[in-house]
Write an enzyme that holds these catalytic residues in place. Structure first.
Site, PDB file in Angstrom:
ATOM      1  N   GLY A 144      35.020  -9.404  68.539  1.00 41.16           N
ATOM      2  CA  GLY A 144      35.702  -9.511  68.657  1.00 41.16           C
ATOM      3  C   GLY A 144      35.779  -9.283  70.394  1.00 41.16           C
ATOM      4  N   GLY A 158      41.764  -8.255  75.955  1.00 38.34           N
ATOM      5  CA  GLY A 158      42.157  -9.067  77.246  1.00 38.34           C
ATOM      6  C   GLY A 158      41.266  -7.725  78.437  1.00 38.34           C
ATOM      7  CG  PHE A 159      42.109  -3.453  78.297  1.00 38.49           C
ATOM      8  CD1 PHE A 159      42.886  -3.954  78.998  1.00 38.49           C
ATOM      9  CD2 PHE A 159      42.647  -2.866  77.527  1.00 38.49           C
ATOM     10  CE1 PHE A 159      43.692  -3.682  79.778  1.00 38.49           C
ATOM     11  CE2 PHE A 159      43.918  -2.487  77.999  1.00 38.49           C
ATOM     12  CZ  PHE A 159      44.457  -3.526  79.035  1.00 38.49           C
ATOM     13  N   GLY A 160      38.516  -6.664  77.654  1.00 41.25           N
ATOM     14  CA  GLY A 160      36.574  -6.757  77.649  1.00 41.25           C
ATOM     15  C   GLY A 160      36.722  -6.698  75.562  1.00 41.25           C
ATOM     16  CB  VAL A 219      34.540  -5.042  70.126  1.00 43.30           C
ATOM     17  CG1 VAL A 219      34.346  -2.993  69.268  1.00 43.30           C
ATOM     18  CG2 VAL A 219      35.721  -4.785  70.976  1.00 43.30           C
ATOM     19  CE  LYS A 268      38.041  -0.315  73.781  1.00 45.03           C
ATOM     20  NZ  LYS A 268      39.015  -0.062  73.538  1.00 45.03           N
ATOM     21  CG  ASP A 292      49.344  -2.599  70.964  1.00 42.38           C
ATOM     22  OD1 ASP A 292      49.924  -3.512  70.868  1.00 42.38           O
ATOM     23  OD2 ASP A 292      47.584  -3.547  71.834  1.00 42.38           O
TER      24      ASP A 292
END
Length: 631
Positions: A335, A338-340, A342, A356, A453
């Site tokens: 998947g 927003g940050f990278g 996996v 990740k 979150d």
């Protein structure tokens, strides 16, 4: 006082700026027995204190006063305190303003208001200087600008300056327990200014311990910010690259200072604790291979948060992770967020992992990595995803988790075909597991954690459909006594964020409870709260069915043959109680996990209409001048 600390919920209000610059921030508490009315004995007692305490504090040698007024249920205890270099006139004017602001803006029985030059706190519980729990919650605030040149040196000198200034305030100052400091860099870096202060009724030893406690917040929250402060009641500290105090500097520190000076020992006072670890100071490591011996430095944190050996043992070299993921092959991609990205991988011993890989261009990813290392390394619970390791090598930022085979809840729950796998028994297990994981974060872990979150895509499911909460990049630690925080930058996912967080930046365990309630209703109905194809948001729909007595019509039809109607009704009722507009009306996760969902014999309260939710709307940003509340 300890009771007071558990009740505070931050409310930002902007008062007139005639006294000092960009303040104030008011923290107006929610009293479990309700507030007080305008003509109450409590407000009358508070008004009596307003008539005397500004003068008492401003005329005292320490610019400090406590007071009590009222009788019985109308008792008010107050503490007024001015900055150590404030003059009598400034102190008096500032405290007059604070009383005016809280009396006009806060109708609860406990509040604190901070200005640059003074603070006022009041409660129906006595402020005791000899109470070990009375160091108060901390409110970290950081300048939004980061150091861009020599950040490691900058952080090291900031830490040394803060330790030296705090030590001077506690042991070498006058009756005001106050000190200001200045550190000089070379021509490439700015000077740094600092101050630290305690209420003068503390002993030097207790002042130092209070300052050490709040300095431990710095490595987590401030990192390479060019300015920041940590606000408490009994002690405060601040640093900036611009002068911010009118008085003389009492502590001078040169850029060549390699370590913070050892704190002085006052007569008849126990030896002070060791200075707080430097922000960004490189940790000593025990390389396990030649590749690991060349690893770059990584952020340092308070030993109270992450143990050196714990972090060292989690280092995985880049060659191992490239081999495990087949050099981050597209076929192993699980998947992207927003940050990278996996990736799935497999270590040599056969352990399956999820890696990740934070984006190289994402500055926000660095903060997320620091958060996850800080938080997850110490979290051990069957309903939390386990951290396996990390890597900072060859400009890569990699976090390694256990692999959870059924991926995230949203990929099954919101798929019209796959959600048929989730009978009522599995859905109950998922709800209860999430509740237990949150209870651990909020109440059992040390330090306590607010996730911020929580959503269906951040809940992973193992082979038996047991849930594991994941993704702690936005999470925040709460120290002893702290129950909430405030942020200038609201981050999270629309549809799951509590209204007080979206509108005012207030977050607490109760904002996580709101997100949990949304998820409960999503699990029962199989419908997203943020589904823009629907005419109404999920909470509104469920409430209308509840009010009409037709709530079972809203449940996912694929569960019809597998569920108990009474169990479904109970879960919906718990979900509605969790999404109440007032955070005080939402239950704690321990009550949800043990009583509401763990027993059918415990009666539940009647929910009111849930809060308005934000499914696809812009989030307001709190403008606070050049200083932003920490995030």
């Amino acid at each position: 006082m300890a009771g007071l600390l558990l009740l505070w919920v931050a409310i930002i209000t902007m008062a007139p700026r005639s006294v000092v610059g960009i303040y104030p921030w008011m923290l107006c508490g929610y009293d479990p027995y309700g507030g007080f009315v305008a003509d109450s004995d409590y407000k009358a007692a508070l008004s009596l204190l307003a008539a005397t305490m500004p003068k008492n504090a401003s005329m005292s040698p320490g610019h400090f006063a406590t007071g009590q007024a009222g009788v019985a249920s109308g008792d008010v205890w107050a503490l007024a305190f001015c900055q150590g270099d404030a003059n009598t006139s400034t102190c008096y004017d500032c405290l007059q303003q604070t009383f005016e602001d809280v009396i006009s803006s806060c109708d609860y029985k406990d509040a604190t208001i901070y200005y640059d030059s003074c603070l006022l706190a009041y409660s129906n519980i006595h402020f005791r200087a000899d109470d070990d729990t009375d160091y108060s919650p901390t409110y970290p605030i950081r300048n939004l600008k980061n150091a861009t040149k020599e950040p490691e040196q900058f952080q090291r000198i900031v830490a040394a300056l803060m330790n030296a200034t705090a030590s001077s305030a506690a042991f070498n100052s006058s009756t005001r327990l106050y000190a200001s400091g200045q550190a000089e860099f070379d021509k490439e870096l700015p000077e740094v200014y600092a101050w630290a202060q305690c209420t003068p009724d503390l002993s030097p030893d207790r002042c130092w311990r209070c300052l050490v406690q709040i300095m431990r917040v710095l490595p987590t929250f401030m990192t390479d910010a060019v300015g920041g402060r940590v606000l408490g009641i009994r002690c405060n500290l601040r640093y900036e690259t611009q002068p911010f105090f009118p008085g003389p500097v009492t502590v001078q520190l040169s850029a060549t200072s390699a370590r913070p000076p050892r704190p002085a020992v006052a007569p008849n006072v126990k030896q002070a604790p060791a200075p707080v670890a430097a922000i960004g100071e490189e940790r000593r490591r025990r390389p396990r291979s030649q590749a690991q011996a060349k690893q770059p430095s990584y952020p340092s944190y308070s030993t109270e948060t992450v143990n050196n050996e714990t972090i060292d043992s989690m280092w995985i070299d880049i060659a191992t992770l490239r081999a495990a993921t087949e050099d981050f092959a597209e076929s192993n991609k699980l998947g992207e967020g927003g940050f990278g990205v996996v990736y799935k991988g497999s270590l040599r011993d056969g352990e399956e992992i999820a890696v990740k890989r934070l984006s190289k261009s994402s500055t926000q990813g660095v903060e997320e990595l620091r958060n996850e290392l800080t938080l997850v390394a110490k979290l051990k619970h069957k309903n939390l995803v386990r951290l396996v390791g990390f890597c900072l090598e060859q400009r890569e930022r990699l976090v390694v988790y256990e692999f959870v085979c059924n991926r995230s809840l949203d990929q099954i729950l919101f798929d019209t075909k796959k959600r048929e796998q989730l009978d009522w028994g599995k859905r109950q297990r998922i709800i209860r597991g999430i509740a237990r994981g949150l209870q651990y974060l909020h109440e059992d872990s040390q330090p306590k954690v607010v996730h911020r979150d929580l959503k269906a895509s951040n809940v992973l499911l193992d082979a038996d459909m047991n849930p594991k909460i994941s993704d702690f990049g936005l999470a925040r630690l709460f120290g002893r006594g702290q129950t909430q925080g405030v942020t200038n930058e609201v981050v999270g996912t629309y549809g799951y964020m509590a209204p007080e967080y979206v509108m005012r930046g207030n977050y607490s365990v109760k904002s996580d409870v709101f997100s949990f309630g949304v998820m409960v209703l999503e699990i029962v109905t199989g419908r997203k709260n943020s589904d823009t194809s629907q005419s109404e948001d999920l909470l509104t729909t469920i409430w209308e069915h509840w009010a009409a007595g037709t709530v079972l019509e809203a449940m996912d039809p694929c569960m019809n043959n597998s569920c108990s109607e009474s169990d479904v009704m109970r879960c919906i009722q718990v979900g509605l109680l969790c999404v109440q507009e007032n955070p005080v009306d939402r239950p704690l996760m321990s009550a949800v996990a043990m009583m509401m969902l763990g027993s059918n014999t415990v009666s539940l309260g009647s929910p009111s209409k849930p809060a308005f939710t934000f499914s696809a709307r812009p989030v307001p940003t709190l403008e606070m001048g050049h200083v932003g509340l920490v995030d």
